[in-house]
Design an enzyme around this catalytic site. Sequence first.
Site, PDB file in Angstrom:
ATOM      1  N   TYR A  68     -15.061   1.006  -6.832  1.00 28.69           N
ATOM      2  CA  TYR A  68     -16.272   1.814  -6.622  1.00 28.69           C
ATOM      3  C   TYR A  68     -17.159   1.660  -7.827  1.00 28.69           C
ATOM      4  CZ  TYR A  68     -13.554   3.439  -2.783  1.00 28.69           C
ATOM      5  OH  TYR A  68     -12.787   3.415  -1.683  1.00 28.69           O
ATOM      6  N   SER A  74     -10.246   5.483  -4.601  1.00 27.86           N
ATOM      7  CA  SER A  74     -11.439   6.666  -4.812  1.00 27.86           C
ATOM      8  C   SER A  74     -10.891   7.677  -5.746  1.00 27.86           C
ATOM      9  CB  SER A  74     -11.549   7.321  -3.322  1.00 27.86           C
ATOM     10  OG  SER A  74     -10.340   7.579  -2.971  1.00 27.86           O
ATOM     11  N   GLU A 131       7.249  -7.346   0.684  1.00 33.43           N
ATOM     12  CA  GLU A 131       6.197  -7.283   1.597  1.00 33.43           C
ATOM     13  C   GLU A 131       5.026  -8.257   1.501  1.00 33.43           C
ATOM     14  OE1 GLU A 131       5.351  -5.079   4.187  1.00 33.43           O
ATOM     15  OE2 GLU A 131       6.426  -3.390   4.105  1.00 33.43           O
ATOM     16  N   LYS A 144       1.523   9.933   5.823  1.00 29.46           N
ATOM     17  CA  LYS A 144       1.793   8.401   6.126  1.00 29.46           C
ATOM     18  C   LYS A 144       2.851   7.998   5.458  1.00 29.46           C
ATOM     19  CE  LYS A 144      -3.153   7.913   6.738  1.00 29.46           C
ATOM     20  NZ  LYS A 144      -4.448   6.913   6.810  1.00 29.46           N
ATOM     21  N   LYS A 181      -2.203  -1.704  -3.675  1.00 29.97           N
ATOM     22  CA  LYS A 181      -3.103  -0.453  -3.857  1.00 29.97           C
ATOM     23  C   LYS A 181      -2.382   1.097  -3.865  1.00 29.97           C
ATOM     24  CE  LYS A 181      -6.192   1.899  -0.499  1.00 29.97           C
ATOM     25  NZ  LYS A 181      -6.676   1.991   0.966  1.00 29.97           N
ATOM     26  N   ARG A 232     -10.736   9.772   1.913  1.00 26.67           N
ATOM     27  CA  ARG A 232     -10.576  10.549   3.232  1.00 26.67           C
ATOM     28  C   ARG A 232     -11.544  11.493   3.465  1.00 26.67           C
ATOM     29  NH1 ARG A 232      -3.840  11.021   3.061  1.00 26.67           N
ATOM     30  NH2 ARG A 232      -3.496   8.733   3.046  1.00 26.67           N
ATOM     31  N   LYS A 255       0.978  -1.124  -0.008  1.00 26.67           N
ATOM     32  CA  LYS A 255       0.012   0.207  -0.149  1.00 26.67           C
ATOM     33  C   LYS A 255       1.086   1.214   0.154  1.00 26.67           C
ATOM     34  CE  LYS A 255      -3.479   2.513   2.475  1.00 26.67           C
ATOM     35  NZ  LYS A 255      -4.537   2.442   3.581  1.00 26.67           N
TER      36      LYS A 255
HETATM   37  C1  PBG Z   1      -7.131   3.710   5.607  1.00 25.99           C
HETATM   38  C2  PBG Z   1      -7.277   3.294   4.212  1.00 25.99           C
HETATM   39  C3  PBG Z   1      -7.366   4.341   3.076  1.00 25.99           C
HETATM   40  C4  PBG Z   1      -8.183   3.518   2.167  1.00 25.99           C
HETATM   41  C5  PBG Z   1      -8.343   2.525   2.530  1.00 25.99           C
HETATM   42  N1  PBG Z   1      -8.122   2.460   3.907  1.00 25.99           N
HETATM   43  C6  PBG Z   1      -6.877   5.698   3.072  1.00 25.99           C
HETATM   44  C7  PBG Z   1      -5.467   6.120   3.697  1.00 25.99           C
HETATM   45  O1  PBG Z   1      -4.582   5.073   3.939  1.00 25.99           O
HETATM   46  O2  PBG Z   1      -5.311   7.209   4.052  1.00 25.99           O
HETATM   47  C8  PBG Z   1      -8.178   4.309   0.970  1.00 25.99           C
HETATM   48  C9  PBG Z   1      -9.136   3.909  -0.249  1.00 25.99           C
HETATM   49  C10 PBG Z   1      -9.375   4.650  -1.441  1.00 25.99           C
HETATM   50  O3  PBG Z   1      -9.090   5.778  -1.629  1.00 25.99           O
HETATM   51  O4  PBG Z   1     -10.270   4.332  -2.162  1.00 25.99           O
HETATM   52  N2  PBG Z   1      -6.683   2.741   6.366  1.00 25.99           N
END
Ligand code: PBG
Length: 327
Positions: A318, A279, A238, A222, A253, A210, A200
């Site tokens: 989505y 998203s 990983e 992050k 992701k 968010r 990720k």
């Molecule tokens: C947080 C989390 C995030 C997403 C899924 N779980 C955002 C982040 O890490 O800040 C993002 C999913 C998306 O953007 O569709 N644990």
Amino acid sequence: MSHSQFPYSRPRRLRISENVRSMVAEHSLSVNDFIAPLFVMEGSKEKVEIPSMPNYYRFTQDTLLKEVEEIQKLGIPSVLLFAKVPNEKKDNEGTEALNPKGLMQETVRAIKKEFPDLVVMTDVAMDPYSSYGHDGIVKEGQILNDESAELLAKMAVSHAEAGADFVAPSDMMDGRILLMREALEEMGYVNTGIMAYSAKYASSYYGPFRDALDSKPGFGDKKTYQMDPSNVTEAVKEAVSDEQEGADIIMVKPGLPYLDVVRAVKESVHLPVAVYNVSGEYAMIKAAAEKGWLNEKEAMMEALIAFKRAGADLIATYFAKDAARLL
Ligand code: PBG
């Protein structure tokens, strides 16, 4: 021998009609590939559109069940649940995340009661519960690893207890898959799956999500836990370690900017690989289509088949409902 085999080889012969193209298509999409993400919030009889995600909603538990019914009717086999937690329930320890009667736990119970065959996956992460909007416990500006991983393991057990079929840790703490697997085994949840967000990335494509969960980091970013977009060898590392620690599905992701990572991971593990079409990727297509700059359905289907071509077995998207309607 000439380099070109023309006219004996004319690749266009295999593109001559819809039927011929279908016969020789190397990849295909199926509703079975889709995982539909769902946002749940407290309250009743409401659904609220997420401004940066046109036609995508946050539901209260009752309206969510109607949405789940639609998803199930379309043949989509699984949902991935995210809970929006009110500010007054957030703290630095993620206390509410372990509440057996919390929003996530109660929603899982309600879905499994009405739709026992649906595969219910839950997001295991602290950020929606964290007063700092981070995926771990914060101390002196640092995100603690081991303490956070311990909490995540308890959270996984709490979701399993509520009836989750898979838990999906999206935090990127080191060692959390092992702790989670051990905790689940110890508590007797031997058949609860783990879909690990193994690779990720620290991505700007999470912006609209968010907004949906009101989970922006309160300070900093992050980057000390999510991965650097420059790296691919590290993604393989990983993924391989999560496989060894007991994950059942490996996730990459975001999706579209990371297709090479999907391929590299697919070739390195002996597990199904999922990709998260996040998203921001959804928002880009929606926004361009709203302006009349892209054909939304075509752009969507092209993106989804690209995931299959890259090696993904499952796609969290989505677009799941829209694509299922076209298949
Ligand atoms: C947080 C989390 C995030 C997403 C899924 N779980 C955002 C982040 O890490 O800040 C993002 C999913 C998306 O953007 O569709 N644990």
